[in-house]
Design a protein around this motif. Structure first.
Motif, PDB file in Angstrom:
ATOM      1  N   ASP A  97      43.863 -83.679 -99.938  1.00  0.00           N
ATOM      2  CA  ASP A  97      44.315 -85.053-100.171  1.00  0.00           C
ATOM      3  C   ASP A  97      45.567 -85.053-101.041  1.00  0.00           C
ATOM      4  O   ASP A  97      45.965 -86.082-101.576  1.00  0.00           O
ATOM      5  CB  ASP A  97      43.218 -85.881-100.828  1.00  0.00           C
ATOM      6  CG  ASP A  97      42.843 -85.355-102.206  1.00  0.00           C
ATOM      7  OD1 ASP A  97      42.864 -84.133-102.377  1.00  0.00           O
ATOM      8  OD2 ASP A  97      42.534 -86.165-103.098  1.00  0.00           O
ATOM      9  N   ARG A 105      48.443 -87.371-105.223  1.00  0.00           N
ATOM     10  CA  ARG A 105      47.338 -87.600-104.304  1.00  0.00           C
ATOM     11  C   ARG A 105      47.750 -88.596-103.223  1.00  0.00           C
ATOM     12  O   ARG A 105      48.456 -89.558-103.490  1.00  0.00           O
ATOM     13  CB  ARG A 105      46.124 -88.148-105.052  1.00  0.00           C
ATOM     14  CG  ARG A 105      45.605 -87.220-106.142  1.00  0.00           C
ATOM     15  CD  ARG A 105      44.800 -86.069-105.560  1.00  0.00           C
ATOM     16  NE  ARG A 105      44.483 -85.073-106.573  1.00  0.00           N
ATOM     17  CZ  ARG A 105      43.788 -83.975-106.331  1.00  0.00           C
ATOM     18  NH1 ARG A 105      43.339 -83.733-105.111  1.00  0.00           N
ATOM     19  NH2 ARG A 105      43.551 -83.096-107.277  1.00  0.00           N
ATOM     20  N   GLU A 106      47.291 -88.333-102.006  1.00  0.00           N
ATOM     21  CA  GLU A 106      47.647 -89.219-100.893  1.00  0.00           C
ATOM     22  C   GLU A 106      46.779 -90.468-100.863  1.00  0.00           C
ATOM     23  O   GLU A 106      47.237 -91.542-100.496  1.00  0.00           O
ATOM     24  CB  GLU A 106      47.489 -88.468 -99.561  1.00  0.00           C
ATOM     25  CG  GLU A 106      48.460 -87.336 -99.389  1.00  0.00           C
ATOM     26  CD  GLU A 106      48.223 -86.571 -98.106  1.00  0.00           C
ATOM     27  OE1 GLU A 106      49.218 -86.169 -97.487  1.00  0.00           O
ATOM     28  OE2 GLU A 106      47.050 -86.369 -97.718  1.00  0.00           O
ATOM     29  N   ARG A 107      45.501 -90.307-101.211  1.00  0.00           N
ATOM     30  CA  ARG A 107      44.572 -91.424-101.082  1.00  0.00           C
ATOM     31  C   ARG A 107      43.339 -91.135-101.925  1.00  0.00           C
ATOM     32  O   ARG A 107      43.023 -89.972-102.205  1.00  0.00           O
ATOM     33  CB  ARG A 107      44.155 -91.605 -99.622  1.00  0.00           C
ATOM     34  CG  ARG A 107      43.473 -90.366 -99.048  1.00  0.00           C
ATOM     35  CD  ARG A 107      43.329 -90.420 -97.548  1.00  0.00           C
ATOM     36  NE  ARG A 107      42.730 -89.202 -97.016  1.00  0.00           N
ATOM     37  CZ  ARG A 107      43.395 -88.072 -96.804  1.00  0.00           C
ATOM     38  NH1 ARG A 107      44.672 -88.006 -97.080  1.00  0.00           N
ATOM     39  NH2 ARG A 107      42.775 -87.009 -96.322  1.00  0.00           N
ATOM     40  N   GLU A 280      48.303 -90.091 -86.656  1.00  0.00           N
ATOM     41  CA  GLU A 280      48.368 -90.082 -88.109  1.00  0.00           C
ATOM     42  C   GLU A 280      48.907 -88.707 -88.533  1.00  0.00           C
ATOM     43  O   GLU A 280      49.026 -87.801 -87.697  1.00  0.00           O
ATOM     44  CB  GLU A 280      46.970 -90.320 -88.699  1.00  0.00           C
ATOM     45  CG  GLU A 280      46.362 -91.663 -88.367  1.00  0.00           C
ATOM     46  CD  GLU A 280      47.008 -92.814 -89.105  1.00  0.00           C
ATOM     47  OE1 GLU A 280      47.803 -92.560 -90.046  1.00  0.00           O
ATOM     48  OE2 GLU A 280      46.743 -93.975 -88.750  1.00  0.00           O
TER      49      GLU A 280
END
Length: 376
Positions: A97, A105-107, A280
């Motif tokens: 992530d 952090r991406e999410r 995605e």
């Protein structure tokens, strides 16, 4: 020689290529369990190790070179069984992530998701200590690895058969399962499964909008209504079924068909007027480069893995796949500007020929492998 997971079997084809299948002990954990992936890798490693030991001890087999797909455990003991063998680990993905480039952090993730990723990555990281070389097929996929591992990766593309996947201006949709008039404007979408990760719901929302605007095109989707990547749906449910139920679609002009033989799949690409490929940030399908090689005008998602292959308005068109108005607008642009679209199609094929043509890629790989085996 190739080794595959499956029931015990040993076959040799007409070209003298021997294929062996080995059994993997049953993994009793459900796939949703955070320990499942690590258990699966351990079980696969055990099955592969039994096969390798049998080849070594009963047949005296000592390969010059082994290449194994990383993450499933198949290659974990190669160098223990055959210490002198050259080993290439083929790395497809690192579960994280973290955006290593931006250092953030991406999410948000749950504790279970974090632990799941770490356990998935353990057998991947373990390959680096025994491999002579570590291959990764794209820059984007390599970018998922932590810097300390990424610097040990070499970008080695898979290659596309550009002799098979080539344009055919006379291609028509004329199958026993679907026939369309010659020169019909055709919007295409091909993938393994209909799922959010590949942007299928967004594609269908754009189709709905386009169908309400104009009646001069057909839409053909080649995929199975199942989830290959992402959260599974209940039995007898699917994103295709959901789209047909939720959206106002003219189903006489929308054709949803399952996976087809390659020759028919290729005809679909060759007959396409506009071809949509969404994803995605994940591994791109081989179908993206196959479509470009076949002369498709690809309308792709403006995401990192697609941007690596598609240069906007040069080798394809990039769109925000969540913006159905933009998606519909660019599909219409392709329909209404055939001369400009033809130039983009030609440039897309030239790009694939230059960088990914299997004849060039495989020749370079063969030279590379011979040099690696020849090392003292």
């Amino acid at each position: 020689m190739f080794a595959h997971v499956g029931t015990h079997s040993d076959t040799t084809d007409a070209d003298g290529i021997r294929t062996l299948r080995f059994e993997v002990p049953q993994n009793d954990r459900p796939a949703e369990d955070y320990r499942y992936a690590l258990d699966h890798a351990a079980h696969t490693a055990l099955g592969a190790t039994h096969l390798f030991m049998r080849l070594r001890d009963q047949e005296g087999y000592h390969p010059d070179l082994v290449i194994a797909h990383v993450g499933w455990g198949i290659g974990l003991t190669v160098r223990q069984i055959w210490p002198q063998t050259r080993y290439i680990a083929y790395h497809e993905w690192y579960y994280t992530d973290v955006d290593w480039v931006r250092g953030r952090r991406e999410r948000p993730m749950t504790a279970e998701a974090m632990v799941t990723n770490r356990l998935r990555d353990l057998p991947i990281s373990a390959e680096f200590d025994s491999a002579d070389r570590n291959w990764c097929p794209t820059e984007f996929q390599a970018s998922r690895f932590p810097p300390a591992l990424k610097k040990r990766l070499e970008i080695v593309p898979d290659g596309v058969d550009c002799t098979l996947h080539r344009p055919d201006p006379e291609a028509q949709i004329s199958f026993d399962w679907l026939t369309l008039p010659p020169r019909q404007r055709l919007l295409t979408y091909t993938t393994r499964g209909l799922e959010p990760l590949r942007g299928f719901p967004q594609f269908m929302r754009a189709v709905e909008l386009l169908q309400n605007r104009r009646e001069d095109f057909e839409t053909l989707v080649i995929a199975q209504d199942s989830v290959s990547y992402g959260q599974r749906l209940p039995k007898d449910d699917g994103w295709g079924k959901r789209a047909l139920k939720a959206l106002d679609l003219d189903q006489t002009r929308l054709h949803l068909h399952g996976l087809k033989p390659r020759d028919e799949y290729l005809k679909v690409l060759q007959a396409s007027t506009a071809h949509v490929y969404f994803t995605e940030p994940f591994v791109t399908s081989w179908s993206l480069l196959e479509a470009m090689a076949a002369g498709c005008l690809v309308i792709g998602s403006n995401t990192a893995p697609v941007r690596e292959k598609v240069d906007d308005m040069e080798t394809g068109i990039l769109v925000d796949m969540d913006d159905r108005d933009e998606v519909a607008e660019m599909i219409e642009w392709v329909f209404d500007n055939p001369l400009e679209a033809a130039e983009i199609r030609a440039q897309a094929r030239e790009f694939v020929l230059e960088h990914f043509d299997a004849r060039k890629v495989f020749a370079k790989k063969a030279e590379y492998l011979r040099a690696l085996v020849a090392l003292d």
